[in-house]
Write an enzyme that holds these catalytic residues in place. Sequence first.
Site, PDB file in Angstrom:
ATOM      1  N   ILE A 253       0.654  -1.089  -0.488  1.00  0.00           N
ATOM      2  CA  ILE A 253      -0.184   0.102   0.324  1.00  0.00           C
ATOM      3  C   ILE A 253       0.588   1.051  -0.124  1.00  0.00           C
ATOM      4  O   ILE A 253       1.389   1.604   0.696  1.00  0.00           O
ATOM      5  CB  ILE A 253      -1.106  -0.107   1.705  1.00  0.00           C
ATOM      6  CG1 ILE A 253      -2.036  -1.567   1.650  1.00  0.00           C
ATOM      7  CG2 ILE A 253      -1.808   1.302   1.101  1.00  0.00           C
ATOM      8  CD1 ILE A 253      -2.463  -1.710   2.425  1.00  0.00           C
ATOM      9  N   PRO A 254       0.973   2.358  -0.951  1.00  0.00           N
ATOM     10  CA  PRO A 254       2.330   2.920  -1.153  1.00  0.00           C
ATOM     11  C   PRO A 254       2.256   4.082  -0.670  1.00  0.00           C
ATOM     12  O   PRO A 254       1.578   4.908  -1.451  1.00  0.00           O
ATOM     13  CB  PRO A 254       1.926   2.561  -3.005  1.00  0.00           C
ATOM     14  CG  PRO A 254       0.872   2.999  -3.108  1.00  0.00           C
ATOM     15  CD  PRO A 254       0.602   1.785  -2.936  1.00  0.00           C
ATOM     16  N   CYS A 255       2.405   4.939   0.871  1.00  0.00           N
ATOM     17  CA  CYS A 255       1.662   5.446   1.239  1.00  0.00           C
ATOM     18  C   CYS A 255       3.034   6.695   0.993  1.00  0.00           C
ATOM     19  O   CYS A 255       3.018   7.660   0.853  1.00  0.00           O
ATOM     20  CB  CYS A 255       1.548   5.507   2.253  1.00  0.00           C
ATOM     21  SG  CYS A 255       2.999   4.683   3.853  1.00  0.00           S
ATOM     22  N   HIS A 256       3.883   5.395   0.502  1.00  0.00           N
ATOM     23  CA  HIS A 256       4.969   6.956  -0.089  1.00  0.00           C
ATOM     24  C   HIS A 256       5.252   7.855  -0.966  1.00  0.00           C
ATOM     25  O   HIS A 256       5.585   8.555  -1.066  1.00  0.00           O
ATOM     26  CB  HIS A 256       6.444   5.750  -0.175  1.00  0.00           C
ATOM     27  CG  HIS A 256       6.362   4.610  -1.046  1.00  0.00           C
ATOM     28  ND1 HIS A 256       5.761   3.867  -0.755  1.00  0.00           N
ATOM     29  CD2 HIS A 256       7.382   5.172  -2.269  1.00  0.00           C
ATOM     30  CE1 HIS A 256       5.981   3.085  -2.418  1.00  0.00           C
ATOM     31  NE2 HIS A 256       6.919   3.536  -2.573  1.00  0.00           N
ATOM     32  N   ARG A 257       3.501   7.416  -2.281  1.00  0.00           N
ATOM     33  CA  ARG A 257       3.744   8.395  -3.087  1.00  0.00           C
ATOM     34  C   ARG A 257       3.263   8.866  -3.113  1.00  0.00           C
ATOM     35  O   ARG A 257       2.338  10.333  -3.545  1.00  0.00           O
ATOM     36  CB  ARG A 257       3.525   7.203  -4.205  1.00  0.00           C
ATOM     37  CG  ARG A 257       3.379   6.098  -4.466  1.00  0.00           C
ATOM     38  CD  ARG A 257       3.203   5.677  -5.759  1.00  0.00           C
ATOM     39  NE  ARG A 257       4.393   3.761  -5.724  1.00  0.00           N
ATOM     40  CZ  ARG A 257       3.548   2.601  -5.904  1.00  0.00           C
ATOM     41  NH1 ARG A 257       2.358   2.441  -6.413  1.00  0.00           N
ATOM     42  NH2 ARG A 257       4.488   1.467  -6.353  1.00  0.00           N
TER      43      ARG A 257
END
Length: 288
Positions: A253-257
């Site tokens: 779940i790409p919260c870094h994006r």
Amino acid sequence: MNDQTTGQSLGQAELTDRYHYQVIGRAIEIIDAAPGPLTLEEIAADIGLSPAHFQRVFSRWAGVSPKRYQQYLTLDHARKLLQSRHSTLETAHLTGLSGVGRLHDLFLRWEAMSPGDYARGGAGLRIRTGWFESPFGDLLAMGTDRGICGLGLAAQIGREATEADLRQRWPKAEFAPDARALAPWVDAALTQSGEARMHLIGGPFQIKVWEALLNVPDGHVTTYSDIAAAIGHPSAVRAVGTAVGRNPISWLIPCHRALRKSGAMGGYHWGMPVKRALLAWESARWEA
């Protein structure tokens, strides 16, 4: 290695080893602390490697030269990402952009825990745990019979704090070391092959935010306000930021994006150097 505490990814040829990420992590810290761009020789000297050896190690891990990667770590690059690869989420699916994202990449399946089960704090759940190596250092995986429910990156905060952080999210669950059971899902997550299953354990609002993040394609970014609009709560930007920070399944779940509208990085639960490294690593591969 003890299978109960450390797992081995099956796709090791496609991954860096722990030593390489340690070198890259130190290089990123040096770059961050510098008032301006550094030469290859300057960074290598600070790390204690010859320029040629540092160049080889760095390029093997990042896929680009230290000079190019240094450009990816800057605030200016984050702003350029917003200008050129900004997924608004509302239009991503209609334009087909999300077709290159992990959600639609054949291997990722997920289901959410019911609100009632979440409210019980994980009571009745048996969660397996295991440590694995990743391109970004030690990775803690947790999973139920339905799929991965937690992925934590320990490079900045250490193993003990990472495990305590994930465990406290489901205080009434039963935890059991079992890296072998988790290995196929973790390997699929790291190599983007096979089938990676996720079991999202969170409140209804959190799960809406995490579902929106799953629609951000590889190599692209979005903003907290775009996520708020996409889930039907345009004024809840602060609450969205909190939910992004509480994402228990980093990387998949790409919260870094998620960035601020200004292009600033915002925060990252597992440490800002890791967020910068993730974004730069994805940019290098997308542009390649």
